[in-house]
Design a protein around this motif. Structure first.
Motif, PDB file in Angstrom:
ATOM      1  N   ILE A   1       0.855  -1.184   0.000  1.00 32.52           N
ATOM      2  CA  ILE A   1       0.000   0.000   0.000  1.00 32.52           C
ATOM      3  C   ILE A   1       0.892   1.236   0.000  1.00 32.52           C
ATOM      4  O   ILE A   1       1.719   1.417   0.891  1.00 32.52           O
ATOM      5  CB  ILE A   1      -0.931   0.007   1.226  1.00 32.52           C
ATOM      6  CG1 ILE A   1      -1.759  -1.285   1.273  1.00 32.52           C
ATOM      7  CG2 ILE A   1      -1.835   1.235   1.214  1.00 32.52           C
ATOM      8  CD1 ILE A   1      -2.611  -1.430   2.525  1.00 32.52           C
ATOM      9  N   ALA A   2       0.724   2.073  -1.009  1.00 33.84           N
ATOM     10  CA  ALA A   2       1.522   3.293  -1.131  1.00 33.84           C
ATOM     11  C   ALA A   2       0.705   4.499  -0.687  1.00 33.84           C
ATOM     12  O   ALA A   2      -0.508   4.548  -0.896  1.00 33.84           O
ATOM     13  CB  ALA A   2       1.979   3.481  -2.575  1.00 33.84           C
ATOM     14  N   TYR A   3       1.379   5.465  -0.084  1.00 34.12           N
ATOM     15  CA  TYR A   3       0.742   6.718   0.335  1.00 34.12           C
ATOM     16  C   TYR A   3       1.451   7.893  -0.311  1.00 34.12           C
ATOM     17  O   TYR A   3       2.681   7.986  -0.295  1.00 34.12           O
ATOM     18  CB  TYR A   3       0.811   6.878   1.858  1.00 34.12           C
ATOM     19  CG  TYR A   3       0.488   8.290   2.323  1.00 34.12           C
ATOM     20  CD1 TYR A   3      -0.805   8.621   2.718  1.00 34.12           C
ATOM     21  CD2 TYR A   3       1.465   9.282   2.341  1.00 34.12           C
ATOM     22  CE1 TYR A   3      -1.100   9.921   3.126  1.00 34.12           C
ATOM     23  CE2 TYR A   3       1.171  10.582   2.738  1.00 34.12           C
ATOM     24  CZ  TYR A   3      -0.110  10.891   3.130  1.00 34.12           C
ATOM     25  OH  TYR A   3      -0.414  12.174   3.520  1.00 34.12           O
ATOM     26  N   LEU A   4       0.664   8.802  -0.873  1.00 31.75           N
ATOM     27  CA  LEU A   4       1.171  10.099  -1.327  1.00 31.75           C
ATOM     28  C   LEU A   4       0.064  11.136  -1.112  1.00 31.75           C
ATOM     29  O   LEU A   4      -1.119  10.825  -1.280  1.00 31.75           O
ATOM     30  CB  LEU A   4       1.556  10.061  -2.808  1.00 31.75           C
ATOM     31  CG  LEU A   4       2.859   9.337  -3.165  1.00 31.75           C
ATOM     32  CD1 LEU A   4       2.969   9.152  -4.672  1.00 31.75           C
ATOM     33  CD2 LEU A   4       4.081  10.122  -2.638  1.00 31.75           C
ATOM     34  N   PRO A   5       0.428  12.366  -0.750  1.00 33.25           N
ATOM     35  CA  PRO A   5      -0.595  13.393  -0.537  1.00 33.25           C
ATOM     36  C   PRO A   5      -1.055  14.020  -1.846  1.00 33.25           C
ATOM     37  O   PRO A   5      -0.255  14.230  -2.764  1.00 33.25           O
ATOM     38  CB  PRO A   5       0.118  14.425   0.347  1.00 33.25           C
ATOM     39  CG  PRO A   5       1.565  14.228   0.079  1.00 33.25           C
ATOM     40  CD  PRO A   5       1.763  12.809  -0.342  1.00 33.25           C
ATOM     41  N   ALA A   6      -2.329  14.313  -1.930  1.00 33.79           N
ATOM     42  CA  ALA A   6      -2.875  14.997  -3.099  1.00 33.79           C
ATOM     43  C   ALA A   6      -2.293  16.408  -3.191  1.00 33.79           C
ATOM     44  O   ALA A   6      -1.994  17.041  -2.180  1.00 33.79           O
ATOM     45  CB  ALA A   6      -4.393  15.069  -3.010  1.00 33.79           C
ATOM     46  N   GLY A   7      -2.123  16.888  -4.426  1.00 37.62           N
ATOM     47  CA  GLY A   7      -1.662  18.251  -4.627  1.00 37.62           C
ATOM     48  C   GLY A   7      -0.174  18.446  -4.484  1.00 37.62           C
ATOM     49  O   GLY A   7       0.316  19.583  -4.529  1.00 37.62           O
ATOM     50  N   PHE A   8       0.562  17.356  -4.327  1.00 32.50           N
ATOM     51  CA  PHE A   8       2.008  17.446  -4.140  1.00 32.50           C
ATOM     52  C   PHE A   8       2.742  16.758  -5.273  1.00 32.50           C
ATOM     53  O   PHE A   8       2.489  15.587  -5.543  1.00 32.50           O
ATOM     54  CB  PHE A   8       2.406  16.811  -2.801  1.00 32.50           C
ATOM     55  CG  PHE A   8       3.889  16.591  -2.675  1.00 32.50           C
ATOM     56  CD1 PHE A   8       4.757  17.663  -2.511  1.00 32.50           C
ATOM     57  CD2 PHE A   8       4.416  15.309  -2.744  1.00 32.50           C
ATOM     58  CE1 PHE A   8       6.122  17.452  -2.416  1.00 32.50           C
ATOM     59  CE2 PHE A   8       5.783  15.099  -2.643  1.00 32.50           C
ATOM     60  CZ  PHE A   8       6.635  16.171  -2.475  1.00 32.50           C
ATOM     61  N   PRO A   9       3.650  17.447  -5.946  1.00 31.58           N
ATOM     62  CA  PRO A   9       3.969  18.882  -5.782  1.00 31.58           C
ATOM     63  C   PRO A   9       2.912  19.803  -6.401  1.00 31.58           C
ATOM     64  O   PRO A   9       2.827  20.967  -6.057  1.00 31.58           O
ATOM     65  CB  PRO A   9       5.312  19.020  -6.494  1.00 31.58           C
ATOM     66  CG  PRO A   9       5.330  17.918  -7.493  1.00 31.58           C
ATOM     67  CD  PRO A   9       4.558  16.787  -6.896  1.00 31.58           C
ATOM     68  N   THR A  10       2.126  19.274  -7.341  1.00 33.97           N
ATOM     69  CA  THR A  10       0.916  19.926  -7.851  1.00 33.97           C
ATOM     70  C   THR A  10      -0.139  18.832  -7.990  1.00 33.97           C
ATOM     71  O   THR A  10       0.172  17.647  -7.861  1.00 33.97           O
ATOM     72  CB  THR A  10       1.154  20.575  -9.233  1.00 33.97           C
ATOM     73  OG1 THR A  10       1.409  19.524 -10.195  1.00 33.97           O
ATOM     74  CG2 THR A  10       2.322  21.553  -9.208  1.00 33.97           C
ATOM     75  N   VAL A  11      -1.365  19.215  -8.259  1.00 35.90           N
ATOM     76  CA  VAL A  11      -2.414  18.207  -8.406  1.00 35.90           C
ATOM     77  C   VAL A  11      -2.084  17.243  -9.541  1.00 35.90           C
ATOM     78  O   VAL A  11      -2.103  16.014  -9.373  1.00 35.90           O
ATOM     79  CB  VAL A  11      -3.786  18.877  -8.634  1.00 35.90           C
ATOM     80  CG1 VAL A  11      -4.845  17.817  -8.969  1.00 35.90           C
ATOM     81  CG2 VAL A  11      -4.205  19.671  -7.405  1.00 35.90           C
ATOM     82  N   GLU A  12      -1.756  17.768 -10.698  1.00 37.75           N
ATOM     83  CA  GLU A  12      -1.507  16.909 -11.857  1.00 37.75           C
ATOM     84  C   GLU A  12      -0.259  16.057 -11.673  1.00 37.75           C
ATOM     85  O   GLU A  12      -0.248  14.865 -12.007  1.00 37.75           O
ATOM     86  CB  GLU A  12      -1.387  17.765 -13.127  1.00 37.75           C
ATOM     87  CG  GLU A  12      -2.682  18.458 -13.528  1.00 37.75           C
ATOM     88  CD  GLU A  12      -3.783  17.476 -13.911  1.00 37.75           C
ATOM     89  OE1 GLU A  12      -3.455  16.306 -14.230  1.00 37.75           O
ATOM     90  OE2 GLU A  12      -4.961  17.868 -13.897  1.00 37.75           O
ATOM     91  N   ARG A  13       0.809  16.648 -11.159  1.00 35.12           N
ATOM     92  CA  ARG A  13       2.036  15.875 -10.959  1.00 35.12           C
ATOM     93  C   ARG A  13       1.858  14.843  -9.857  1.00 35.12           C
ATOM     94  O   ARG A  13       2.458  13.758  -9.896  1.00 35.12           O
ATOM     95  CB  ARG A  13       3.202  16.814 -10.659  1.00 35.12           C
ATOM     96  CG  ARG A  13       3.651  17.625 -11.870  1.00 35.12           C
ATOM     97  CD  ARG A  13       4.712  18.650 -11.512  1.00 35.12           C
ATOM     98  NE  ARG A  13       5.938  18.023 -11.049  1.00 35.12           N
ATOM     99  CZ  ARG A  13       6.990  18.707 -10.594  1.00 35.12           C
ATOM    100  NH1 ARG A  13       6.939  20.046 -10.540  1.00 35.12           N
ATOM    101  NH2 ARG A  13       8.068  18.077 -10.178  1.00 35.12           N
TER     102      ARG A  13
END
Length: 269
Positions: A24-36
């Motif tokens: 299970i991977a975690y990354l925050p939305a919007g980081f570094p931008t929404v699209e990236r």
């Protein structure tokens, strides 16, 4: 539209039937931008992660260490809002077909509206929520909406959780149980001790839900070790750090793919 708790359950079950642990991977939305951010999340899933947690950036992230706090701050300063988190869930699930959950503190959900958030998360194809600061005794309103919309409710338990509370939490949860490998905030650690294994044993004594271990896991060796006793291995800070340390977008995606691939190989070994 119903959410994807069934897809989450099937994914975890399929890994277990194959004799391996889920990644299970975690990354925050919007980081570094929404699209990236969407591109990085998709890359992690394509590189071998089974399930994704999308972090909802919050200004007071009590569980998160400095790496994830830095990423959340970048996302918030970039204007990331709940609509961007839901858009991220939709796009990543659409691109990969894999289960996508939101990890969020309770205040943003409460302010947005519990029913509204559950409805829109399900419409985006989300599988559920991980709610680190929502006490189980105050969770009825969310659990009712989650059940209505086909969403998992994942609670976090810590090594300090006593037996009575452990039973209450696991009875109220769905999808899986998030077992914190140690006390403290998120972040990489030099080692993941025996505490996590003991906690998993305690959890399994009171529930049939899969048990996924997170906090402090950053290397393939650690993932393999935890995979020896857990149903899922959760990695967040190490992936976020890979993005933070990269000099450009191409290098960032390469770093995410490389780390995820090594972790996926480890949990499948």
């Amino acid at each position: 539209m119903s959410g994807n708790i069934q897809l989450l359950n099937e994914t975890l079950a399929a890994a277990g039937q194959a004799g391996r642990t889920s990644l299970i991977a975690y990354l925050p939305a919007g980081f570094p931008t929404v699209e990236r951010g969407i591109t990085a999340m998709t890359a992690a899933l394509d590189a071998g992660a089974d399930i994704l947690e999308v972090g909802l950036p919050h200004s007071d992230p009590i569980l998160d260490g400095p790496v994830i706090q830095t990423a959340a701050d970048i996302a918030l300063r970039g204007g990331t809002r709940i609509k961007d988190v839901l858009f991220t869930v939709r796009e990543v699930h659409r691109a990969t077909g894999k289960p996508v959950l939101v990890m969020t503190y309770w205040n943003p959900v409460s302010r947005y509206g519990v029913e509204r958030f559950a409805t829109e998360l399900a419409e985006a194809g989300g599988a559920g929520c991980i709610l680190p600061d929502l006490p189980v005794q105050e969770s009825a309103s969310w659990r009712e909406q989650a059940a209505t919309h086909g969403l998992a409710t994942v609670f976090i338990v810590a090594p300090s959780t006593d037996s009575q509370r452990l039973t209450q939490i696991t009875a109220a949860g769905s999808g899986f149980v998030y077992a914190a490998s140690l006390m403290g905030v998120t972040g990489t650690r030099a080692s993941v001790g025996e505490t996590a294994g003991f906690l998993v044993e305690r959890i399994r004594a009171v529930t049939d839900l899969p048990v996924c271990v997170g906090i402090g896991i950053s290397t393939a060796d650690q993932a393999a070790a935890v995979g020896g006793f857990a149903d899922g291995v959760i990695v967040g800070s190490a992936l976020v750090k890979a993005l933070l340390d990269a000099p450009d977008e191409s290098a960032a995606l390469t770093a995410v793919r490389t780390l995820t691939s090594s972790l996926a190989t480890a949990v499948r070994s």
